[in-house]
Scaffold this motif. Structure first.
Motif, PDB file in Angstrom:
ATOM      1  N   SER A   1       0.832  -1.198   0.000  1.00 33.91           N
ATOM      2  CA  SER A   1       0.000   0.000   0.000  1.00 33.91           C
ATOM      3  C   SER A   1       0.866   1.246   0.000  1.00 33.91           C
ATOM      4  O   SER A   1       0.593   2.200  -0.731  1.00 33.91           O
ATOM      5  CB  SER A   1      -0.929  -0.011   1.209  1.00 33.91           C
ATOM      6  N   ASN A   2       1.918   1.258   0.807  1.00 37.63           N
ATOM      7  CA  ASN A   2       2.806   2.412   0.864  1.00 37.63           C
ATOM      8  C   ASN A   2       3.494   2.628  -0.470  1.00 37.63           C
ATOM      9  O   ASN A   2       3.672   3.767  -0.900  1.00 37.63           O
ATOM     10  CB  ASN A   2       3.842   2.243   1.974  1.00 37.63           C
ATOM     11  N   ALA A   3       3.894   1.569  -1.138  1.00 36.55           N
ATOM     12  CA  ALA A   3       4.558   1.694  -2.423  1.00 36.55           C
ATOM     13  C   ALA A   3       3.633   2.341  -3.450  1.00 36.55           C
ATOM     14  O   ALA A   3       4.057   3.184  -4.230  1.00 36.55           O
ATOM     15  CB  ALA A   3       5.020   0.328  -2.919  1.00 36.55           C
ATOM     16  N   LYS A   4       2.369   1.965  -3.420  1.00 34.69           N
ATOM     17  CA  LYS A   4       1.414   2.541  -4.359  1.00 34.69           C
ATOM     18  C   LYS A   4       1.100   3.997  -4.018  1.00 34.69           C
ATOM     19  O   LYS A   4       0.938   4.829  -4.894  1.00 34.69           O
ATOM     20  CB  LYS A   4       0.158   1.677  -4.421  1.00 34.69           C
ATOM     21  N   THR A   5       1.051   4.316  -2.723  1.00 33.66           N
ATOM     22  CA  THR A   5       0.851   5.703  -2.308  1.00 33.66           C
ATOM     23  C   THR A   5       2.063   6.529  -2.705  1.00 33.66           C
ATOM     24  O   THR A   5       1.928   7.640  -3.196  1.00 33.66           O
ATOM     25  CB  THR A   5       0.608   5.783  -0.785  1.00 33.66           C
ATOM     26  N   ASP A   6       3.266   5.980  -2.514  1.00 31.08           N
ATOM     27  CA  ASP A   6       4.482   6.679  -2.910  1.00 31.08           C
ATOM     28  C   ASP A   6       4.497   6.939  -4.406  1.00 31.08           C
ATOM     29  O   ASP A   6       4.962   7.980  -4.853  1.00 31.08           O
ATOM     30  CB  ASP A   6       5.726   5.879  -2.520  1.00 31.08           C
TER      31      ASP A   6
ATOM     32  N   LYS B   1       4.805  10.513  -6.062  1.00 26.86           N
ATOM     33  CA  LYS B   1       5.926  10.762  -6.968  1.00 26.86           C
ATOM     34  C   LYS B   1       5.461  11.329  -8.314  1.00 26.86           C
ATOM     35  O   LYS B   1       6.079  12.243  -8.857  1.00 26.86           O
ATOM     36  CB  LYS B   1       6.688   9.452  -7.194  1.00 26.86           C
ATOM     37  N   LEU B   2       4.369  10.777  -8.846  1.00 28.11           N
ATOM     38  CA  LEU B   2       3.950  11.133 -10.202  1.00 28.11           C
ATOM     39  C   LEU B   2       2.834  12.167 -10.286  1.00 28.11           C
ATOM     40  O   LEU B   2       2.631  12.755 -11.345  1.00 28.11           O
ATOM     41  CB  LEU B   2       3.503   9.865 -10.943  1.00 28.11           C
ATOM     42  N   ASP B   3       2.125  12.401  -9.217  1.00 27.62           N
ATOM     43  CA  ASP B   3       0.955  13.279  -9.221  1.00 27.62           C
ATOM     44  C   ASP B   3       1.371  14.751  -9.224  1.00 27.62           C
ATOM     45  O   ASP B   3       1.379  15.421  -8.200  1.00 27.62           O
ATOM     46  CB  ASP B   3       0.072  12.968  -8.012  1.00 27.62           C
ATOM     47  N   LEU B   4       1.705  15.248 -10.399  1.00 31.58           N
ATOM     48  CA  LEU B   4       2.221  16.611 -10.514  1.00 31.58           C
ATOM     49  C   LEU B   4       1.192  17.684 -10.193  1.00 31.58           C
ATOM     50  O   LEU B   4       1.539  18.735  -9.657  1.00 31.58           O
ATOM     51  CB  LEU B   4       2.788  16.830 -11.925  1.00 31.58           C
ATOM     52  N   ASP B   5      -0.072  17.436 -10.517  1.00 32.92           N
ATOM     53  CA  ASP B   5      -1.099  18.447 -10.248  1.00 32.92           C
ATOM     54  C   ASP B   5      -1.752  18.293  -8.870  1.00 32.92           C
ATOM     55  O   ASP B   5      -2.678  19.015  -8.532  1.00 32.92           O
ATOM     56  CB  ASP B   5      -2.161  18.471 -11.348  1.00 32.92           C
TER      57      ASP B   5
ATOM     58  N   GLU C   1      -7.657   1.914  -7.598  1.00 30.97           N
ATOM     59  CA  GLU C   1      -7.337   1.143  -8.799  1.00 30.97           C
ATOM     60  C   GLU C   1      -5.941   0.543  -8.697  1.00 30.97           C
ATOM     61  O   GLU C   1      -5.724  -0.608  -9.078  1.00 30.97           O
ATOM     62  CB  GLU C   1      -7.456   2.022 -10.049  1.00 30.97           C
ATOM     63  N   LEU C   2      -4.991   1.315  -8.185  1.00 33.09           N
ATOM     64  CA  LEU C   2      -3.638   0.791  -8.011  1.00 33.09           C
ATOM     65  C   LEU C   2      -3.631  -0.336  -6.985  1.00 33.09           C
ATOM     66  O   LEU C   2      -2.929  -1.326  -7.153  1.00 33.09           O
ATOM     67  CB  LEU C   2      -2.680   1.902  -7.592  1.00 33.09           C
ATOM     68  N   ALA C   3      -4.427  -0.184  -5.921  1.00 31.54           N
ATOM     69  CA  ALA C   3      -4.488  -1.216  -4.883  1.00 31.54           C
ATOM     70  C   ALA C   3      -5.077  -2.514  -5.431  1.00 31.54           C
ATOM     71  O   ALA C   3      -4.644  -3.600  -5.057  1.00 31.54           O
ATOM     72  CB  ALA C   3      -5.303  -0.721  -3.691  1.00 31.54           C
ATOM     73  N   LYS C   4      -6.064  -2.415  -6.312  1.00 35.86           N
ATOM     74  CA  LYS C   4      -6.689  -3.606  -6.887  1.00 35.86           C
ATOM     75  C   LYS C   4      -5.806  -4.264  -7.934  1.00 35.86           C
ATOM     76  O   LYS C   4      -5.949  -5.454  -8.204  1.00 35.86           O
ATOM     77  CB  LYS C   4      -8.031  -3.243  -7.532  1.00 35.86           C
ATOM     78  N   SER C   5      -4.900  -3.489  -8.504  1.00 35.85           N
ATOM     79  CA  SER C   5      -4.029  -4.037  -9.539  1.00 35.85           C
ATOM     80  C   SER C   5      -2.887  -4.824  -8.902  1.00 35.85           C
ATOM     81  O   SER C   5      -2.586  -4.688  -7.729  1.00 35.85           O
ATOM     82  CB  SER C   5      -3.446  -2.911 -10.395  1.00 35.85           C
ATOM     83  N   LYS C   6      -2.257  -5.608  -9.692  1.00 33.74           N
ATOM     84  CA  LYS C   6      -1.086  -6.342  -9.228  1.00 33.74           C
ATOM     85  C   LYS C   6       0.183  -5.623  -9.692  1.00 33.74           C
ATOM     86  O   LYS C   6       1.258  -6.174  -9.681  1.00 33.74           O
ATOM     87  CB  LYS C   6      -1.119  -7.769  -9.753  1.00 33.74           C
ATOM     88  N   PHE C   7       0.038  -4.374 -10.102  1.00 29.53           N
ATOM     89  CA  PHE C   7       1.168  -3.612 -10.622  1.00 29.53           C
ATOM     90  C   PHE C   7       2.133  -3.263  -9.488  1.00 29.53           C
ATOM     91  O   PHE C   7       1.742  -2.753  -8.446  1.00 29.53           O
ATOM     92  CB  PHE C   7       0.696  -2.316 -11.289  1.00 29.53           C
ATOM     93  N   ASN C   8       3.398  -3.550  -9.710  1.00 28.48           N
ATOM     94  CA  ASN C   8       4.451  -3.152  -8.797  1.00 28.48           C
ATOM     95  C   ASN C   8       5.580  -2.554  -9.624  1.00 28.48           C
ATOM     96  O   ASN C   8       6.125  -3.213 -10.499  1.00 28.48           O
ATOM     97  CB  ASN C   8       4.991  -4.348  -7.994  1.00 28.48           C
ATOM     98  N   LEU C   9       5.907  -1.326  -9.337  1.00 21.17           N
ATOM     99  CA  LEU C   9       7.014  -0.669 -10.015  1.00 21.17           C
ATOM    100  C   LEU C   9       8.298  -1.084  -9.334  1.00 21.17           C
ATOM    101  O   LEU C   9       8.461  -0.874  -8.140  1.00 21.17           O
ATOM    102  CB  LEU C   9       6.841   0.851  -9.956  1.00 21.17           C
ATOM    103  N   ILE C  10       9.171  -1.700 -10.067  1.00 21.05           N
ATOM    104  CA  ILE C  10      10.452  -2.121  -9.512  1.00 21.05           C
ATOM    105  C   ILE C  10      11.461  -1.011  -9.774  1.00 21.05           C
ATOM    106  O   ILE C  10      11.732  -0.652 -10.912  1.00 21.05           O
ATOM    107  CB  ILE C  10      10.931  -3.439 -10.165  1.00 21.05           C
ATOM    108  N   GLU C  11      11.975  -0.451  -8.674  1.00 15.39           N
ATOM    109  CA  GLU C  11      12.949   0.629  -8.771  1.00 15.39           C
ATOM    110  C   GLU C  11      14.274   0.066  -9.268  1.00 15.39           C
ATOM    111  O   GLU C  11      14.709  -0.996  -8.859  1.00 15.39           O
ATOM    112  CB  GLU C  11      13.159   1.263  -7.389  1.00 15.39           C
ATOM    113  N   HIS C  12      14.936   0.799 -10.130  1.00  6.53           N
ATOM    114  CA  HIS C  12      16.270   0.391 -10.616  1.00  6.53           C
ATOM    115  C   HIS C  12      17.311   1.250  -9.955  1.00  6.53           C
ATOM    116  O   HIS C  12      17.231   2.355  -9.702  1.00  6.53           O
ATOM    117  CB  HIS C  12      16.363   0.519 -12.122  1.00  6.53           C
TER     118      HIS C  12
END
Length: 84
Positions: free
Chosen positions: A25-30, A34-38, A73-84
């Motif tokens: 949850s924290n990763a998705k909030t982060d 990070k991306l929410d410019l507006d 929507e992010l919480a329901k998804s299985k999307f995980n951004l892997i940091e490089h």
């Protein structure tokens, strides 16, 4: 002492589950922070361009098709951004 033997593994399982879900949850909030410019609490497709992996999965994550990704929507998804 017998009760402690039973409670200890149960407590471990509960804490492990909590930590796994709270980190996810924290990763998705982060990601939103990070991306929410507006600063509207959502990620638009224009904002998602900064993360190619998210952009590639955008259509699958955007459940309602409004062009914005919400925390839900992010919480329901299985999307995980892997940091490089």
């Amino acid at each position: 002492m017998k009760n402690l033997t039973i409670i200890s593994p149960l407590l471990y399982a509960v804490l492990t589950t909590f930590l796994l879900f709270s980190n996810s949850s924290n990763a998705k909030t982060d990601l939103i922070e990070k991306l929410d410019l507006d600063q509207d609490g959502q990620i638009s497709i224009k904002e998602a361009v900064a993360e190619p992996q998210l952009l590639a999965a955008f259509g699958k994550i955007d459940i309602d098709g409004n062009g914005l990704l919400t925390r839900e929507e992010l919480a329901k998804s299985k999307f995980n951004l892997i940091e490089h």
